[in-house]
Design a protein around this motif. Structure first.
Motif, PDB file in Angstrom:
ATOM      1  N   ILE A 154      -4.469  59.949  48.336  1.00  0.00           N
ATOM      2  CA  ILE A 154      -4.833  60.110  46.922  1.00  0.00           C
ATOM      3  C   ILE A 154      -5.990  59.211  46.512  1.00  0.00           C
ATOM      4  O   ILE A 154      -6.551  59.380  45.432  1.00  0.00           O
ATOM      5  CB  ILE A 154      -3.624  59.890  45.988  1.00  0.00           C
ATOM      6  CG1 ILE A 154      -3.074  58.473  46.086  1.00  0.00           C
ATOM      7  CG2 ILE A 154      -2.552  60.917  46.277  1.00  0.00           C
ATOM      8  CD1 ILE A 154      -1.958  58.187  45.114  1.00  0.00           C
ATOM      9  N   GLY A 155      -6.348  58.268  47.359  1.00  0.00           N
ATOM     10  CA  GLY A 155      -7.482  57.412  47.060  1.00  0.00           C
ATOM     11  C   GLY A 155      -7.174  56.344  46.034  1.00  0.00           C
ATOM     12  O   GLY A 155      -7.975  56.063  45.153  1.00  0.00           O
ATOM     13  N   LEU A 156      -6.005  55.738  46.143  1.00  0.00           N
ATOM     14  CA  LEU A 156      -5.611  54.683  45.217  1.00  0.00           C
ATOM     15  C   LEU A 156      -5.360  53.409  46.021  1.00  0.00           C
ATOM     16  O   LEU A 156      -4.668  53.450  47.043  1.00  0.00           O
ATOM     17  CB  LEU A 156      -4.346  55.098  44.464  1.00  0.00           C
ATOM     18  CG  LEU A 156      -3.882  54.216  43.328  1.00  0.00           C
ATOM     19  CD1 LEU A 156      -4.954  54.172  42.230  1.00  0.00           C
ATOM     20  CD2 LEU A 156      -2.586  54.747  42.743  1.00  0.00           C
ATOM     21  N   PHE A 157      -5.921  52.296  45.572  1.00  0.00           N
ATOM     22  CA  PHE A 157      -5.827  51.012  46.289  1.00  0.00           C
ATOM     23  C   PHE A 157      -6.272  51.174  47.741  1.00  0.00           C
ATOM     24  O   PHE A 157      -5.651  50.648  48.662  1.00  0.00           O
ATOM     25  CB  PHE A 157      -4.402  50.449  46.234  1.00  0.00           C
ATOM     26  CG  PHE A 157      -3.838  50.328  44.857  1.00  0.00           C
ATOM     27  CD1 PHE A 157      -4.461  49.537  43.908  1.00  0.00           C
ATOM     28  CD2 PHE A 157      -2.697  51.022  44.496  1.00  0.00           C
ATOM     29  CE1 PHE A 157      -3.948  49.425  42.625  1.00  0.00           C
ATOM     30  CE2 PHE A 157      -2.174  50.922  43.225  1.00  0.00           C
ATOM     31  CZ  PHE A 157      -2.799  50.121  42.285  1.00  0.00           C
ATOM     32  N   THR A 158      -7.352  51.886  47.942  1.00  0.00           N
ATOM     33  CA  THR A 158      -7.799  52.256  49.287  1.00  0.00           C
ATOM     34  C   THR A 158      -8.099  51.050  50.155  1.00  0.00           C
ATOM     35  O   THR A 158      -7.666  50.987  51.308  1.00  0.00           O
ATOM     36  CB  THR A 158      -9.035  53.162  49.198  1.00  0.00           C
ATOM     37  OG1 THR A 158      -8.703  54.297  48.406  1.00  0.00           O
ATOM     38  CG2 THR A 158      -9.506  53.601  50.558  1.00  0.00           C
ATOM     39  N   ARG A 159      -8.837  50.100  49.621  1.00  0.00           N
ATOM     40  CA  ARG A 159      -9.214  48.945  50.442  1.00  0.00           C
ATOM     41  C   ARG A 159      -8.008  48.095  50.812  1.00  0.00           C
ATOM     42  O   ARG A 159      -7.869  47.662  51.956  1.00  0.00           O
ATOM     43  CB  ARG A 159     -10.265  48.112  49.714  1.00  0.00           C
ATOM     44  CG  ARG A 159     -11.613  48.776  49.708  1.00  0.00           C
ATOM     45  CD  ARG A 159     -12.689  47.833  49.192  1.00  0.00           C
ATOM     46  NE  ARG A 159     -13.994  48.341  49.544  1.00  0.00           N
ATOM     47  CZ  ARG A 159     -14.894  48.732  48.666  1.00  0.00           C
ATOM     48  NH1 ARG A 159     -14.633  48.686  47.378  1.00  0.00           N
ATOM     49  NH2 ARG A 159     -16.062  49.185  49.070  1.00  0.00           N
ATOM     50  N   GLY A 160      -7.125  47.832  49.874  1.00  0.00           N
ATOM     51  CA  GLY A 160      -5.930  47.033  50.156  1.00  0.00           C
ATOM     52  C   GLY A 160      -4.995  47.721  51.123  1.00  0.00           C
ATOM     53  O   GLY A 160      -4.464  47.103  52.053  1.00  0.00           O
ATOM     54  N   ALA A 161      -4.781  49.022  50.915  1.00  0.00           N
ATOM     55  CA  ALA A 161      -3.913  49.778  51.825  1.00  0.00           C
ATOM     56  C   ALA A 161      -4.510  49.803  53.225  1.00  0.00           C
ATOM     57  O   ALA A 161      -3.792  49.634  54.216  1.00  0.00           O
ATOM     58  CB  ALA A 161      -3.715  51.199  51.302  1.00  0.00           C
ATOM     59  N   GLY A 181     -14.895  51.792  51.172  1.00  0.00           N
ATOM     60  CA  GLY A 181     -14.198  52.013  49.916  1.00  0.00           C
ATOM     61  C   GLY A 181     -13.699  53.441  49.816  1.00  0.00           C
ATOM     62  O   GLY A 181     -13.765  54.214  50.764  1.00  0.00           O
ATOM     63  N   PRO A 182     -13.197  53.805  48.655  1.00  0.00           N
ATOM     64  CA  PRO A 182     -12.526  55.092  48.499  1.00  0.00           C
ATOM     65  C   PRO A 182     -13.451  56.293  48.383  1.00  0.00           C
ATOM     66  O   PRO A 182     -13.029  57.414  48.595  1.00  0.00           O
ATOM     67  CB  PRO A 182     -11.731  54.915  47.213  1.00  0.00           C
ATOM     68  CG  PRO A 182     -12.523  53.930  46.436  1.00  0.00           C
ATOM     69  CD  PRO A 182     -13.095  52.992  47.454  1.00  0.00           C
ATOM     70  N   GLY A 183     -14.695  56.083  48.034  1.00  0.00           N
ATOM     71  CA  GLY A 183     -15.606  57.197  47.848  1.00  0.00           C
ATOM     72  C   GLY A 183     -15.524  57.763  46.436  1.00  0.00           C
ATOM     73  O   GLY A 183     -14.766  57.312  45.585  1.00  0.00           O
ATOM     74  N   ARG A 184     -16.312  58.778  46.199  1.00  0.00           N
ATOM     75  CA  ARG A 184     -16.435  59.362  44.864  1.00  0.00           C
ATOM     76  C   ARG A 184     -15.204  60.190  44.473  1.00  0.00           C
ATOM     77  O   ARG A 184     -14.837  60.236  43.305  1.00  0.00           O
ATOM     78  CB  ARG A 184     -17.676  60.260  44.830  1.00  0.00           C
ATOM     79  CG  ARG A 184     -18.174  60.509  43.457  1.00  0.00           C
ATOM     80  CD  ARG A 184     -19.363  61.433  43.383  1.00  0.00           C
ATOM     81  NE  ARG A 184     -20.351  61.266  44.426  1.00  0.00           N
ATOM     82  CZ  ARG A 184     -21.376  62.080  44.590  1.00  0.00           C
ATOM     83  NH1 ARG A 184     -21.522  63.122  43.806  1.00  0.00           N
ATOM     84  NH2 ARG A 184     -22.248  61.888  45.542  1.00  0.00           N
ATOM     85  N   LEU A 185     -14.569  60.839  45.418  1.00  0.00           N
ATOM     86  CA  LEU A 185     -13.437  61.714  45.128  1.00  0.00           C
ATOM     87  C   LEU A 185     -12.124  60.966  45.343  1.00  0.00           C
ATOM     88  O   LEU A 185     -11.414  61.176  46.324  1.00  0.00           O
ATOM     89  CB  LEU A 185     -13.490  62.957  46.023  1.00  0.00           C
ATOM     90  CG  LEU A 185     -14.730  63.828  45.869  1.00  0.00           C
ATOM     91  CD1 LEU A 185     -14.727  64.931  46.901  1.00  0.00           C
ATOM     92  CD2 LEU A 185     -14.791  64.398  44.468  1.00  0.00           C
ATOM     93  N   SER A 186     -11.795  60.069  44.427  1.00  0.00           N
ATOM     94  CA  SER A 186     -10.575  59.267  44.566  1.00  0.00           C
ATOM     95  C   SER A 186     -10.106  58.807  43.185  1.00  0.00           C
ATOM     96  O   SER A 186     -10.847  58.883  42.202  1.00  0.00           O
ATOM     97  CB  SER A 186     -10.832  58.045  45.440  1.00  0.00           C
ATOM     98  OG  SER A 186     -11.656  57.132  44.753  1.00  0.00           O
TER      99      SER A 186
END
Length: 139
Positions: free
Chosen positions: A79-86, A128-133
């Protein structure tokens, strides 16, 4: 002469989405059986830490934590949430698997797969998560 693939750079956000989806689905599917497996599975997975001075229930906790991080981390990547931490937590979990291969001197196909997964996750930490997140700024 200009390469015909240079025009794809305007769709770089789609590449990050594919990376997040692919890695997230793989890890969620790998973590779900661990998460739902119960105490024996948790102890087996957690014993990968190979620290002999710890009590047995620590291995169960470590296995449960590993399954939870893999499953929830995979969902968060999808889903692209907290992408870097996850991604960072997942790199740590995959790092234990890589360390187990190194200690066992077992450089088989799964060792290469774990290395590739760790590199992809490290890339997501920096990209990072990118634009679609859901993490995207300004939504």
């Amino acid at each position: 002469m200009k390469s015909p693939l240079t025009g794809l750079s305007k769709f770089d956000f789609f590449g990050v989405l594919l990376l997040r989806l692919g890695v997230g689905v793989l890890l969620a599917f790998h973590g779900y059986p661990i998460l739902t497996g119960g105490g024996e599975v948790w102890a087996e997975v957690g014993s990968g830490a190979k620290i002999t001075t710890l009590p047995e229930n620590f291995y169960e906790f470590a296995g449960l934590a590993s399954g939870l991080i893999q499953f929830m981390g995979g969902i968060l990547l999808i889903i692209g949430l907290f992408t870097r931490g996850a991604s960072l937590l997942l790199v740590i979990v995959v790092g234990f698997a890589i360390a187990n291969h190194i200690v066992a001197e077992s450089y088989q196909l799964s060792f290469i797969a774990h290395l590739q997964l760790a590199l992809g996750l490290l890339g997501l930490v920096f990209i990072g998560p990118g634009r679609l997140s859901l993490d995207r700024k300004g939504i």
